[in-house]
Write an enzyme that holds these catalytic residues in place. Structure first.
Site, PDB file in Angstrom:
ATOM      1  N   CYS A 152       0.822  -1.296   0.056  1.00  0.00           N
ATOM      2  CA  CYS A 152       0.105   0.021   0.038  1.00  0.00           C
ATOM      3  C   CYS A 152       0.754   1.360  -0.142  1.00  0.00           C
ATOM      4  O   CYS A 152       1.256   1.701  -0.914  1.00  0.00           O
ATOM      5  CB  CYS A 152      -0.712  -0.049   1.272  1.00  0.00           C
ATOM      6  SG  CYS A 152      -2.330   1.045   0.793  1.00  0.00           S
ATOM      7  N   HIS A 205      -3.823  -4.886   0.326  1.00  0.00           N
ATOM      8  CA  HIS A 205      -3.416  -5.350   1.879  1.00  0.00           C
ATOM      9  C   HIS A 205      -3.455  -6.743   1.801  1.00  0.00           C
ATOM     10  O   HIS A 205      -4.264  -7.433   2.768  1.00  0.00           O
ATOM     11  CB  HIS A 205      -4.212  -4.781   2.948  1.00  0.00           C
ATOM     12  CG  HIS A 205      -3.509  -3.281   3.122  1.00  0.00           C
ATOM     13  ND1 HIS A 205      -2.594  -2.827   4.123  1.00  0.00           N
ATOM     14  CD2 HIS A 205      -4.317  -2.246   2.716  1.00  0.00           C
ATOM     15  CE1 HIS A 205      -2.535  -1.645   4.052  1.00  0.00           C
ATOM     16  NE2 HIS A 205      -3.227  -1.109   3.306  1.00  0.00           N
ATOM     17  N   GLU A 229      -1.681  -8.671   3.804  1.00  0.00           N
ATOM     18  CA  GLU A 229      -1.593  -9.125   5.313  1.00  0.00           C
ATOM     19  C   GLU A 229      -2.703  -9.494   5.746  1.00  0.00           C
ATOM     20  O   GLU A 229      -2.860 -10.359   6.668  1.00  0.00           O
ATOM     21  CB  GLU A 229      -0.546  -8.320   5.872  1.00  0.00           C
ATOM     22  CG  GLU A 229      -1.007  -7.007   6.284  1.00  0.00           C
ATOM     23  CD  GLU A 229      -1.493  -5.983   5.378  1.00  0.00           C
ATOM     24  OE1 GLU A 229      -1.002  -6.108   4.130  1.00  0.00           O
ATOM     25  OE2 GLU A 229      -1.941  -4.833   5.553  1.00  0.00           O
TER      26      GLU A 229
END
Ligand code: MN
Length: 237
Positions: free
Chosen positions: A111, A214, A216
């Protein structure tokens, strides 16, 4: 005990209240690294001589998400819709990024991290997608963070395409900024249907990947993005 690679994750600064302020990183980052078999180390904002120690210590790095980047670093004045930025964090991460470009250690830029990667190598940013790109779709999702918001097209003959082995993936989206002028040192590896750049990779570094989404957080809900962290950890060994 098997040897697991150390993964340095950049952090930000948050002031919660008058007695709580300090290092901040969303817990999905260290959870994703642990799930992939790495040891996360949260890196504070620090001066270059301290960062040099982390650069030697860690086997791989994640440039994490967060605030907007101070537009002085891409020689532009602040747009009225520019959100919070933290110049000290930018300085710390720009130093890290530039040093990492000289090293062969693997880097995943997520990001804001991908935006920083572009700025560090001479690119610029769109400071606010909704007001500057009239044809853009919604890139700030209104659903839960780990859920998929939009599709991206993965470009052929990129590392990203090798990893996913497909032309289309669905991703989450939590950004109001995007890449504008592309750095000469990176290539686009994924694009959203509205043309917003969603992933890049450095053309001279062996593994310096940037994704606008994102992964994660997606990792907390499904396995579709595991390949990014598994490869980072493999390369870090
Ligand atoms: Mn997006």
């Amino acid at each position: 005990m098997s040897v697991k690679p150390l993964i340095g994750i950049t952090s930000s600064y948050v002031k919660h209240n008058w007695y709580m302020e300090g290092v901040y990183v969303h817990h999905d980052y260290h959870k994703a690294v642990i799930k992939a078999g790495g040891i996360p180390i949260i890196l504070p904002i620090a001066p270059p001589d301290v960062l040099d120690h982390y650069l030697n210590l860690c086997d791989g790095f994640i440039l994490s998400g967060g605030e907007d980047i101070d537009p002085q670093f891409y020689k532009t004045s602040p747009h009225p819709k520019l959100a919070t930025f933290y110049t000290e964090r930018d300085e710390s991460e720009l130093y890290l990024a530039n040093q990492l470009l000289k090293m062969n250690k693997p880097v995943l830029a997520i990001c804001r991290g991908m935006q920083l990667m572009n700025v560090a190598t001479g690119g610029t940013l769109i400071q606010d997608i909704p007001s500057q790109v009239k044809t853009a779709m919604q890139h700030v999702q209104t659903i839960d963070r780990p859920k998929e918001q939009h599709e991206v097209q993965i470009h052929k003959q990129t590392i990203l395409h090798e990893l996913f082995n497909t032309s289309t993936v669905r991703v989450n989206s939590l950004h109001h900024q995007a890449l504008d002028t592309l750095s000469r040192d990176v290539r686009i590896s994924a694009t959203a249907p509205d043309g917003i750049i969603e992933a890049i990779e450095h053309t001279k570094h062996p593994f310096f990947l940037g994704v606008q989404w994102h992964p994660e957080s997606m990792c907390q809900r499904s396995d579709s993005m595991n390949v990014l962290f598994n490869t980072l950890i493999d390369r870090a060994k």
